[in-house]
Design a protein around this motif. Structure first.
Motif, PDB file in Angstrom:
ATOM      1  N   UNK A  54      -2.221  -0.491  -3.997  1.00  0.00           N
ATOM      2  CA  UNK A  54      -2.770  -0.790  -2.678  1.00  0.00           C
ATOM      3  C   UNK A  54      -1.776  -0.343  -1.618  1.00  0.00           C
ATOM      4  N   UNK A  55      -2.229   0.471  -0.692  1.00  0.00           N
ATOM      5  CA  UNK A  55      -1.366   0.955   0.384  1.00  0.00           C
ATOM      6  C   UNK A  55      -2.044   0.699   1.726  1.00  0.00           C
ATOM      7  N   UNK A  56      -1.333  -0.006   2.620  1.00  0.00           N
ATOM      8  CA  UNK A  56      -1.844  -0.324   3.950  1.00  0.00           C
ATOM      9  C   UNK A  56      -0.813   0.074   5.002  1.00  0.00           C
ATOM     10  N   UNK A  57      -1.230   0.895   5.950  1.00  0.00           N
ATOM     11  CA  UNK A  57      -0.359   1.301   7.063  1.00  0.00           C
ATOM     12  C   UNK A  57       0.936   1.944   6.582  1.00  0.00           C
ATOM     13  N   UNK A  78       1.986  -1.533  -1.258  1.00  0.00           N
ATOM     14  CA  UNK A  78       2.800  -0.887  -0.224  1.00  0.00           C
ATOM     15  C   UNK A  78       2.198  -1.213   1.130  1.00  0.00           C
ATOM     16  N   UNK A  79       3.016  -1.790   2.019  1.00  0.00           N
ATOM     17  CA  UNK A  79       2.546  -2.128   3.363  1.00  0.00           C
ATOM     18  C   UNK A  79       3.549  -1.621   4.390  1.00  0.00           C
ATOM     19  N   UNK A  90     -10.111   1.212 -15.334  1.00  0.00           N
ATOM     20  CA  UNK A  90     -10.797   0.268 -14.447  1.00  0.00           C
ATOM     21  C   UNK A  90      -9.925  -0.107 -13.255  1.00  0.00           C
ATOM     22  N   UNK A  91      -8.783   0.550 -13.123  1.00  0.00           N
ATOM     23  CA  UNK A  91      -7.901   0.310 -11.988  1.00  0.00           C
ATOM     24  C   UNK A  91      -8.413   1.011 -10.744  1.00  0.00           C
ATOM     25  N   UNK A  92      -7.632   0.919  -9.676  1.00  0.00           N
ATOM     26  CA  UNK A  92      -8.079   1.517  -8.421  1.00  0.00           C
ATOM     27  C   UNK A  92      -6.890   1.832  -7.536  1.00  0.00           C
ATOM     28  N   UNK A  93      -7.072   2.834  -6.692  1.00  0.00           N
ATOM     29  CA  UNK A  93      -6.124   3.134  -5.623  1.00  0.00           C
ATOM     30  C   UNK A  93      -6.837   2.805  -4.322  1.00  0.00           C
ATOM     31  N   UNK A  94      -6.357   1.764  -3.643  1.00  0.00           N
ATOM     32  CA  UNK A  94      -6.996   1.283  -2.415  1.00  0.00           C
ATOM     33  C   UNK A  94      -6.065   1.551  -1.244  1.00  0.00           C
ATOM     34  N   UNK A  95      -6.588   2.196  -0.220  1.00  0.00           N
ATOM     35  CA  UNK A  95      -5.722   2.518   0.916  1.00  0.00           C
ATOM     36  C   UNK A  95      -6.442   2.264   2.233  1.00  0.00           C
ATOM     37  N   UNK A 102      -5.513   3.106   6.257  1.00  0.00           N
ATOM     38  CA  UNK A 102      -4.580   3.800   7.152  1.00  0.00           C
ATOM     39  C   UNK A 102      -3.319   4.170   6.380  1.00  0.00           C
ATOM     40  N   UNK A 103      -3.538   4.863   5.275  1.00  0.00           N
ATOM     41  CA  UNK A 103      -2.427   5.273   4.415  1.00  0.00           C
ATOM     42  C   UNK A 103      -2.674   6.689   3.913  1.00  0.00           C
ATOM     43  N   UNK A 104      -2.231   7.687   4.670  1.00  0.00           N
ATOM     44  CA  UNK A 104      -2.393   9.067   4.201  1.00  0.00           C
ATOM     45  C   UNK A 104      -1.563   9.323   2.950  1.00  0.00           C
ATOM     46  N   UNK A 105      -2.174  10.003   1.983  1.00  0.00           N
ATOM     47  CA  UNK A 105      -1.504  10.356   0.733  1.00  0.00           C
ATOM     48  C   UNK A 105      -1.527  11.864   0.595  1.00  0.00           C
ATOM     49  N   UNK A 106      -0.345  12.465   0.556  1.00  0.00           N
ATOM     50  CA  UNK A 106      -0.243  13.917   0.388  1.00  0.00           C
ATOM     51  C   UNK A 106      -0.102  14.193  -1.096  1.00  0.00           C
ATOM     52  N   UNK A 107      -1.226  14.235  -1.779  1.00  0.00           N
ATOM     53  CA  UNK A 107      -1.194  14.399  -3.221  1.00  0.00           C
ATOM     54  C   UNK A 107      -2.542  14.064  -3.819  1.00  0.00           C
TER      55      UNK A 107
END
Length: 235
Positions: A51-54, A223-224, A67-72, A74-79
């Motif tokens: 989880x990534x926020x801001x 990640x916050x 069954x997992x997840x990537x939740x974002x 306002x979190x740009x991911x270069x990848x």
């Protein structure tokens, strides 16, 4: 170097293994046998959820569980995001292998640490906290470009790494790619600027500050407001 593609990128994670027969000691200078372990270009890796926020992440992000997840938010991911795919599986297996290799064992030699590490300067070596570590202030890692620092937190079997206002500074040509934090339990870093790879036996929580390195957790990663810049060192 990070390419941002789905193809596996091979990089060396340098592991310092004690070669003497004594147990961890705060009086014996460590001697090293250097090995490398294959890994992928996934710079934020969790067993289930990320989880990534801001925040920002430069590098691939992966979840081992299908069954997992990537939740974002306002979190740009270069990848690239990898959820339960072959890349995530290989990366997680590499992480488990590295984590096991770095596990405290009879015959290890390390320098035992205590306190917050504020104002401390450390040469390349293997360093241990017997239990949990609570760190603050500025830690300087001073050594040449090929110097290796290994930190083992919880060598007794349990121990978390907690940091507030903690900053790691590389000096003398030392490289963040040669720094590894192996933690028995959870990692919680707040308004801290970290260098190196963090390998955790439980969840990783980063709030504020920055990380120049990679993180891998046997649980979740949260990640916050943290700027994460992955390290990819091609062989």
């Amino acid at each position: 170097m990070f390419t941002g593609t789905r193809s596996m990128q091979r990089f060396a994670v340098l592991i310092a293994l004690a070669s003497l027969s004594a147990a961890c000691s705060d009086t014996t200078s460590p001697s090293f046998d250097v090995a490398s372990v294959e890994a992928s270009n996934v710079v934020v890796l969790a067993n289930a959820g990320v989880t990534c926020t801001d925040g920002t992440i430069i590098g691939d992000v992966g979840s081992f569980s299908a069954t997992g997840a990537v939740t974002r938010t306002t979190c740009p991911i270069t990848g690239t995001l990898h959820v339960g795919d072959g890349v995530a599986t290989q990366a997680f297996n590499d992480f488990l292998n590295t984590y096991a290799v770095l596990a405290p064992q009879a015959g290890d030699v390390c320098t035992m640490l205590t306190g917050t590490l504020a104002g401390v300067t450390l040469a390349p070596g293997v360093y241990c906290f017997n239990a949990a570590a609570t760190v603050t202030g500025v830690l300087t890692l001073n050594g040449p470009a090929d110097g290796i620092w290994i930190f083992k937190i919880g060598t007794s079997g349990t121990g978390a790494l907690t940091g507030t206002g903690f900053e790691v500074v590389m000096a003398g040509g030392g490289q963040a790619s040669n720094v590894t934090w192996r933690v028995a339990d959870a990692v919680t870093m707040t308004t801290s600027n970290i260098q190196g790879h963090i390998l955790a036996g439980a969840g990783i929580t980063l709030t504020g500050g920055s990380l120049h390195g990679n993180v891998a957790s046997k649980a979740d990663v949260t990640i916050t407001g943290t700027a994460v810049t992955g390290i990819i060192t091609l062989p």
